[in-house]
Design a protein around this motif. Structure first.
Motif, mmCIF file in Angstrom:
data_model
loop_
_atom_site.group_PDB
_atom_site.id
_atom_site.type_symbol
_atom_site.label_atom_id
_atom_site.label_comp_id
_atom_site.label_asym_id
_atom_site.label_seq_id
_atom_site.Cartn_x
_atom_site.Cartn_y
_atom_site.Cartn_z
ATOM 1 N N ASP A 114 0.837 -1.210 0.000
ATOM 2 C CA ASP A 114 0.000 0.000 0.000
ATOM 3 C C ASP A 114 0.869 1.258 0.000
ATOM 4 O OD1 ASP A 114 -2.165 -1.733 0.116
ATOM 5 O OD2 ASP A 114 -2.281 -1.644 2.297
ATOM 6 N N ARG A 158 -3.523 -10.391 -9.140
ATOM 7 C CA ARG A 158 -3.112 -9.027 -8.835
ATOM 8 C C ARG A 158 -1.652 -8.777 -9.208
ATOM 9 N NH1 ARG A 158 -4.345 -6.921 -2.811
ATOM 10 N NH2 ARG A 158 -2.365 -7.919 -2.303
ATOM 11 N N LYS A 166 -4.022 -3.726 0.022
ATOM 12 C CA LYS A 166 -4.669 -3.428 -1.254
ATOM 13 C C LYS A 166 -3.722 -3.667 -2.424
ATOM 14 C CE LYS A 166 -7.791 0.002 0.764
ATOM 15 N NZ LYS A 166 -8.201 1.444 0.788
ATOM 16 N N SER A 167 -2.445 -3.439 -2.183
ATOM 17 C CA SER A 167 -1.451 -3.691 -3.232
ATOM 18 C C SER A 167 -0.128 -4.057 -2.588
ATOM 19 C CB SER A 167 -1.265 -2.456 -4.116
ATOM 20 O OG SER A 167 -0.695 -1.390 -3.384
ATOM 21 N N LYS A 178 3.990 -5.331 -3.824
ATOM 22 C CA LYS A 178 4.940 -5.646 -4.892
ATOM 23 C C LYS A 178 6.340 -5.660 -4.301
ATOM 24 C CE LYS A 178 5.338 -0.845 -6.522
ATOM 25 N NZ LYS A 178 5.267 0.041 -7.714
#
Length: 602
Positions: A353, A486, A376-377, A379
């Motif tokens: 996030d 995702r 939510k995200s 990486k």
């Protein structure tokens, strides 16, 4: 008696933590010497590493503790020691700290008499933890030191003078250990665990004198041994081969009954801790039976078993290590193995996030994986050039050569970044794309560490690793496809179909395709997925030998436990290690994923 310039007349929680940290630092500095002289009870050369690992855990786990009360601070330190205890001397040390904590319970600060009384209690508790205590060990020196405190504390008006003189008494005691045990006399060394305790005391005394550990001069407590110590006590067999340990958590654990049951299976038994947390150490030929017995008394964790005869033979065969090992944080290996083989780790960057964190530096694997479901995200990104530069320079100063082993290049720029920095610092860098990740990279890196300990060159190790790439397999059973979609590993259409049909895919990092990730199977339900994973493994390792397994999971300990049992039944093989998977795996597989890695010989 030495005159002091630092007149400490009491210890509170903060001061106690500081002196414990000083003690740990001194011991960690000298752990290599302790390994060199470790011949009792088994000449396996790891007493220094075990004691240092125990104290290192104390330092780390108590770092944020701010309790002014010595009673509360000592509880934190004792529990940290118990959780991190390793080896015979490490477990005894943990029990000593538990006994000290018991002796200062409820106190805000301690006087010289309070400290002396707590040390006596700690000495008694350490003795009680051992089934068959022998004269000439760490227990002897602890007893002699605490007895000196009890008999003399009233003659002092500050901690430094008392501790300084008691240290001198402990030095005399440790020198005498050589004459008390035949194995020590034959090797012409003192007891390694006893000397380790004296190093702890020395660290404390130096700190109370100067407030730091910047020595102006250093005199060796014990002269360096002449010749190869372990050659003088070489053995061809051991009555009990496996150093076995575990932690038991429960309520009102019956330590006497536990000691009696496990004591029948071996020797060097230590049962340390409290009625709610017990650390067990024993030398046995039946480690799995030890774990089964332990499960009757509570929840069992921190399993460990090491082949001491193999360790001893490795010591006798070892040459001076010339090659340093570098990997990255996608490599899953237990901390104790990273330390044992001095494997350095370049941390990847994690983004959750939009918050940036360094993998296993700013956030632990367990913490990151717990946060995954609500993110939510997420990486990842390769380690920074600055981290690589510092690691390569440090390794270049410590070793003649360096070999770097990294996550597959097809999914990460980590390998190329390391290769570029290695070329700018080393004359002949050996940087290898292992084609694997998580437990697979861990197993390969562990083998490289063992080769380095045997004196192999970077070129030899790199060539062996390239051969291993054909024989390492990583299969991951996934609970959800959301994170794979995702992260771009699966298309949205495939993801929607998988969710609709409740499909649980198994992904594989195919070394025939340089580690490219692909779907190996699509299964209906979790149990079907687990059974299919085992079948796929059987097919991959058919005809191969020397199977070494590792299990890594993302918040899925029960699944890991089931797969471990299935592997043991199907392949008659134990698991090298079970760990939470690196955040990189979690980012793309999501919570509930469980990976099985295997390294084998053709």
């Amino acid at each position: 008696m030495k005159s002091s310039t630092t007149r400490i007349q009491y210890l509170d929680g903060i001061r106690f933590k500081r002196v414990i940290n000083a003690a740990a630092k001194r011991l960690i500095e000298k752990h290599g010497h302790l390994n060199d002289i470790n011949v009792f009870p088994v000449p396996d050369g790891d007493t220094g590493s075990n004691m240092a690992g125990t104290m290192d855990n104390v330092v780390k786990k108590s770092a944020n503790a701010l309790d002014q009360s010595i009673g509360k601070m000592s509880e934190v330190i004792a529990e940290s020691a118990l959780l991190g205890a390793r080896g015979n001397s490490g477990v005894i040390l943990a029990q000593f700290l538990c006994g000290f904590s018991e002796g200062v319970k409820g106190l805000q600060r301690v006087t010289l008499k309070d400290f002396s009384d707590a040390a006596s209690n700690a000495s008694q508790r350490a003795l009680e933890a051992i089934s068959e205590p022998k004269e000439g060990t760490i227990l002897t020196v602890i007893r002699d030191w605490s007895d000196h405190l009890s008999a003399n504390h009233q003659n002092y008006n500050n901690f430094h003078d008392l501790l300084y003189d008691s240290l001198e008494h402990a030095k005399v005691s440790v020198r005498a250990t050589k004459e008390k045990l035949a194995a020590l006399k034959a090797a012409d060394v003192v007891d390694a665990g006893a000397l380790g305790f004296v190093y702890l005391l020395e660290g404390i005394v130096e700190f109370t004198e100067r407030g730091n550990l910047n020595r102006q001069e250093e005199q060796s407590i014990i002269p360096e041994p002449s010749g190869a110590v372990h050659d003088r006590v070489a053995v061809d067999s051991l009555t009990f081969s496996f150093c076995t340990e575990c932690m038991i958590s429960g309520e009102d654990i019956d330590r006497d009954a536990l000691r009696e049951e496990i004591g029948a299976l071996g020797d060097s038994l230590v049962v340390a801790g409290t009625s709610a947390k017990i650390r067990v150490h024993v030398h046995t030929n039946e480690p799995e039976t030890v774990f089964e017995i332990a499960e009757k008394y509570g929840e069992v964790s921190h399993h460990k078993k090491e082949d001491m005869l193999e360790q001893h033979r490795n010591l006798l065969a070892a040459k001076e290590q010339r090659t340093g090992i570098l990997t990255d944080s996608t490599c899953d290996l237990p901390d104790e193995l990273l330390k044992k083989y001095d494997i350095r780790v370049a941390p990847l960057k994690l983004y959750m996030d939009d918050k940036e964190m360094l993998d296993k530096v700013d956030v632990s694997t367990e913490e990151f994986n717990k946060m995954l479901p609500d993110s939510k995200s997420v990486k990842t990104s390769q380690p920074s050039p600055g981290h690589y530069k510092a690691l390569y320079k440090d390794l270049n100063e410590s070793y003649e050569e360096v070999v770097a082993l990294h996550v597959m290049a097809v999914h990460s720029g980590t390998f190329q970044s390391s290769k570029n920095m290695g070329a700018s610092i080393l004359e002949d860098p050996h940087v290898v794309d292992t084609y694997t990740v998580t437990g697979g990279l861990g197993l390969v890196t562990l083998e490289a560490g063992k080769l380095a300990k045997q004196g192999k060159s970077a070129k030899e190790i790199a060539e062996r690793v390239k051969q291993m790439r054909d024989n390492v397999f990583v299969l991951v059973a996934m609970d959800t496809v959301d994170f794979a979609v995702r992260g771009g590993r699966l298309s949205k259409n495939i993801g929607n179909i998988a969710k609709l049909l409740n499909l649980k895919p198994i992904i594989e990092f195919d070394t025939d395709k340089e580690g490219l990730c692909g779907i190996a199977a699509k299964c209906f339900g979790i149990r079907h997925s687990e059974a299919r994973l085992i079948k796929l493994l059987k097919k991959r390792v058919h005809g191969k030998t020397n199977l070494r397994f590792a299990i890594t999971h993302v918040e899925a300990p029960e699944k890991a436990k089931r797969l471990a049992a299935m592997i043991k039944k199907e392949f008659h093989s134990d698991i090298e290690f079970v760990l939470q998977a690196s955040p990189v795996l979690g980012c793309y597989s999501g919570p509930g994923a469980c990976g099985v890695s295997v390294l084998c010989d053709s």
